[in-house]
Design an enzyme around this catalytic site. Structure first.
Site, PDB file in Angstrom:
ATOM      1  N   ARG A  35       0.857  -1.193   0.000  1.00  0.00           N
ATOM      2  CA  ARG A  35       0.000   0.000   0.000  1.00  0.00           C
ATOM      3  C   ARG A  35       0.891   1.240   0.000  1.00  0.00           C
ATOM      4  NH1 ARG A  35      -3.554  -2.700  -1.596  1.00  0.00           N
ATOM      5  NH2 ARG A  35      -5.520  -3.222  -0.575  1.00  0.00           N
ATOM      6  N   GLU A  87      -2.904   7.739  -4.205  1.00  0.00           N
ATOM      7  CA  GLU A  87      -3.430   7.114  -5.409  1.00  0.00           C
ATOM      8  C   GLU A  87      -4.780   7.694  -5.831  1.00  0.00           C
ATOM      9  OE1 GLU A  87      -2.026   2.974  -4.850  1.00  0.00           O
ATOM     10  OE2 GLU A  87      -3.798   2.534  -6.036  1.00  0.00           O
ATOM     11  N   HIS A 115      -1.083   0.017  -9.960  1.00  0.00           N
ATOM     12  CA  HIS A 115      -1.777  -0.829  -8.962  1.00  0.00           C
ATOM     13  C   HIS A 115      -2.414  -2.063  -9.620  1.00  0.00           C
ATOM     14  CE1 HIS A 115      -4.014  -0.841  -4.860  1.00  0.00           C
ATOM     15  NE2 HIS A 115      -3.784  -2.066  -5.289  1.00  0.00           N
TER      16      HIS A 115
HETATM   17  P1  NAP Z   1      -0.809 -11.192   5.296  1.00  0.00           P
HETATM   18  O1  NAP Z   1      -0.792 -12.659   4.981  1.00  0.00           O
HETATM   19  O2  NAP Z   1      -1.664 -10.730   6.448  1.00  0.00           O
HETATM   20  O3  NAP Z   1       0.716 -10.731   5.509  1.00  0.00           O
HETATM   21  C1  NAP Z   1       1.099  -9.530   6.106  1.00  0.00           C
HETATM   22  C2  NAP Z   1       2.269  -9.829   7.039  1.00  0.00           C
HETATM   23  O4  NAP Z   1       2.747  -8.594   7.566  1.00  0.00           O
HETATM   24  C3  NAP Z   1       1.845 -10.722   8.229  1.00  0.00           C
HETATM   25  O5  NAP Z   1       2.839 -11.672   8.488  1.00  0.00           O
HETATM   26  C4  NAP Z   1       1.732  -9.689   9.349  1.00  0.00           C
HETATM   27  O6  NAP Z   1       1.935 -10.248  10.638  1.00  0.00           O
HETATM   28  C5  NAP Z   1       2.862  -8.735   8.984  1.00  0.00           C
HETATM   29  N1  NAP Z   1       2.752  -7.443   9.665  1.00  0.00           N
HETATM   30  C6  NAP Z   1       1.638  -6.754   9.991  1.00  0.00           C
HETATM   31  N2  NAP Z   1       1.961  -5.604  10.613  1.00  0.00           N
HETATM   32  C7  NAP Z   1       3.324  -5.597  10.701  1.00  0.00           C
HETATM   33  C8  NAP Z   1       4.258  -4.688  11.246  1.00  0.00           C
HETATM   34  N3  NAP Z   1       3.860  -3.577  11.843  1.00  0.00           N
HETATM   35  N4  NAP Z   1       5.571  -4.999  11.163  1.00  0.00           N
HETATM   36  C9  NAP Z   1       5.982  -6.145  10.581  1.00  0.00           C
HETATM   37  N5  NAP Z   1       5.145  -7.045  10.041  1.00  0.00           N
HETATM   38  C10 NAP Z   1       3.823  -6.768  10.089  1.00  0.00           C
HETATM   39  O7  NAP Z   1      -1.303 -10.351   4.042  1.00  0.00           O
HETATM   40  P2  NAP Z   1      -1.026 -10.654   2.490  1.00  0.00           P
HETATM   41  O8  NAP Z   1      -2.147 -11.431   1.923  1.00  0.00           O
HETATM   42  O9  NAP Z   1       0.370 -11.152   2.336  1.00  0.00           O
HETATM   43  O10 NAP Z   1      -1.159  -9.152   1.904  1.00  0.00           O
HETATM   44  C11 NAP Z   1      -0.280  -8.126   2.333  1.00  0.00           C
HETATM   45  C12 NAP Z   1      -0.729  -6.769   1.825  1.00  0.00           C
HETATM   46  O11 NAP Z   1      -0.482  -6.680   0.436  1.00  0.00           O
HETATM   47  C13 NAP Z   1      -2.234  -6.512   1.959  1.00  0.00           C
HETATM   48  O12 NAP Z   1      -2.578  -6.024   3.253  1.00  0.00           O
HETATM   49  C14 NAP Z   1      -2.504  -5.486   0.877  1.00  0.00           C
HETATM   50  O13 NAP Z   1      -2.476  -4.192   1.404  1.00  0.00           O
HETATM   51  C15 NAP Z   1      -1.340  -5.687  -0.085  1.00  0.00           C
HETATM   52  N6  NAP Z   1      -1.788  -6.131  -1.421  1.00  0.00           N
HETATM   53  C16 NAP Z   1      -1.570  -5.334  -2.505  1.00  0.00           C
HETATM   54  C17 NAP Z   1      -1.960  -5.754  -3.760  1.00  0.00           C
HETATM   55  C18 NAP Z   1      -1.710  -4.901  -4.977  1.00  0.00           C
HETATM   56  O14 NAP Z   1      -2.548  -4.897  -5.881  1.00  0.00           O
HETATM   57  N7  NAP Z   1      -0.591  -4.231  -5.088  1.00  0.00           N
HETATM   58  C19 NAP Z   1      -2.595  -6.985  -3.929  1.00  0.00           C
HETATM   59  C20 NAP Z   1      -2.803  -7.777  -2.815  1.00  0.00           C
HETATM   60  C21 NAP Z   1      -2.395  -7.329  -1.560  1.00  0.00           C
HETATM   61  P3  NAP Z   1       0.643 -10.692  11.500  1.00  0.00           P
HETATM   62  O15 NAP Z   1      -0.072 -11.721  10.708  1.00  0.00           O
HETATM   63  O16 NAP Z   1       1.242 -11.203  12.771  1.00  0.00           O
HETATM   64  O17 NAP Z   1      -0.174  -9.439  11.671  1.00  0.00           O
END
Ligand code: NAP
Length: 319
Positions: free
Chosen positions: A238, A267, A285
């Site tokens: 993000r 954005e 994006h």
């Molecule tokens: P996820 O499985 O929840 O992975 C996020 C990781 O970051 C988790 O291990 C989480 O730990 C960790 N985290 C959270 N807060 C943190 C902090 N302050 N410091 C260090 N680590 C932290 O989510 P995901 O499915 O991989 O997706 C991640 C993000 O990608 C989404 O939230 C979204 O914003 C973004 N995304 C973008 C696109 C795009 O089109 N560019 C597409 C898909 C997703 P915990 O589980 O312990 O909280």
């Protein structure tokens, strides 16, 4: 019996709409653009459920004025656009679309890594300008991936998928997350480091945390000053995780070597300072923008809404 009404803020693939239509009256916004707050409020009047986009800001004020909505199915894995705690207080269930877009988004992060390392987009521009004058040994040098360090900030679903793909390119993986991986994954090819070490040791640093109070502006001038001046920053998570103004400063002053971005702080606006720089790759994006993925997302939002109105816990509830 009167059917519940579901409002969809922007057209999504037909598969999910068809599924919803089997159970509900479904109305898709006819405007096919981001809706204003007032438009969302007007168009959801009389609806019991809604499908929202990551671009719809559903904050406290919006939640206070949304009358009758019982479930918001966000068409995204990230849900930073919705105040989910306040929604819970108001008794509104929120769901997201995890897992099904993991590989596609990780592909985009890998694509950005390859593009910045080997100057691929810059090279394409050069050829189209007619400036390709032939091969010579010192022409258009980038850096190879083999044995470089990829630092992953947030080793969740997407972070892990990036790590797996990156290992095949010979990258060595460090990561920082809230805590180290549990003991169930002792063989995962990534070593846990502090956030400071991640900054100092990464040749490529790829961001995969959600946007929340802790991660907003996690990358500012102070962090760029701690990174290698040969390092590349990748963001397919993000935009507001990076203070964009500081990134422009860091790139212009060569605090870091370059950046690959799929998302932006304001954005769809992109900081004008980024536009003229050769050492950045800018994508619109498109992390999850593969047709199979977008169709699966449409089915997932439908699944969640159907489960909710059948009195079950929606499979992807986040609040
Ligand atoms: P996820 O499985 O929840 O992975 C996020 C990781 O970051 C988790 O291990 C989480 O730990 C960790 N985290 C959270 N807060 C943190 C902090 N302050 N410091 C260090 N680590 C932290 O989510 P995901 O499915 O991989 O997706 C991640 C993000 O990608 C989404 O939230 C979204 O914003 C973004 N995304 C973008 C696109 C795009 O089109 N560019 C597409 C898909 C997703 P915990 O589980 O312990 O909280």
């Amino acid at each position: 019996m009167k059917r519940n009404r579901i409002f969809v803020t922007r057209r999504i693939p037909e598969a999910g709409l068809e599924m919803l239509k089997e159970h509900f009256e479904v109305e898709v916004s006819p405007l096919d653009r981001d809706l204003t707050r007032d438009e969302i409020l007007q168009m959801t009047a009389g609806a019991q459920g809604m499908v929202s986009m990551a671009t719809d800001s559903i904050d406290k004020d919006c939640l206070n004025r949304l009358s009758g909505i019982q479930i918001i199915a966000n068409y995204a894995v990230g849900f930073n656009n919705i105040d989910i705690d306040y929604a819970r207080e108001k008794g509104i269930v929120v769901t997201n679309t995890p897992g099904i877009l993991t590989e596609a988004t990780a592909d985009i992060a890998m694509a950005l890594i390859l593009c910045v390392a080997r100057r691929i987009v810059e090279g394409d521009r050069l050829v189209r300008r007619g400036d390709f004058k032939g091969f010579y040994p010192t022409f258009f040098l980038g850096v190879e991936l083999e044995n470089k360090v990829l630092g992953i900030y947030g080793l969740g679903r997407i972070g892990k998928a990036v790590a797996r793909k990156a290992v095949a390119f010979g990258l060595r993986i460090l990561y920082h997350d809230v805590e180290p991986l549990d003991r169930e994954s002792p063989d995962f090819p990534a070593d846990y480091v502090s956030f400071d070490e991640l900054l100092r040791k990464s040749d490529f640093l790829s961001i995969h945390v959600p946007l929340n109070d802790e991660t907003r502006h996690r990358f500012t001038r102070k962090e760029f000053e701690r990174m290698k001046d040969t390092a590349f920053l990748i963001n397919a998570a993000r935009g507001p995780i990076i203070r964009e103004e500081d990134l422009v400063y860091a790139l212009e002053n060569r605090l870091i070597a370059g950046a690959g971005l799929d998302v932006y702080e304001f954005e769809p606006k992109v900081h004008p300072g980024l536009i003229g720089l050769e050492n950045v790759v800018l994508l619109p994006h498109i992390g999850s923008a593969a047709s199979e993925v977008r169709e699966r997302m449409s089915l997932m939002v439908a699944d969640n809404i159907i489960a909710f109105f059948q009195g079950k816990v929606p499979p992807n509830r986040v609040n």
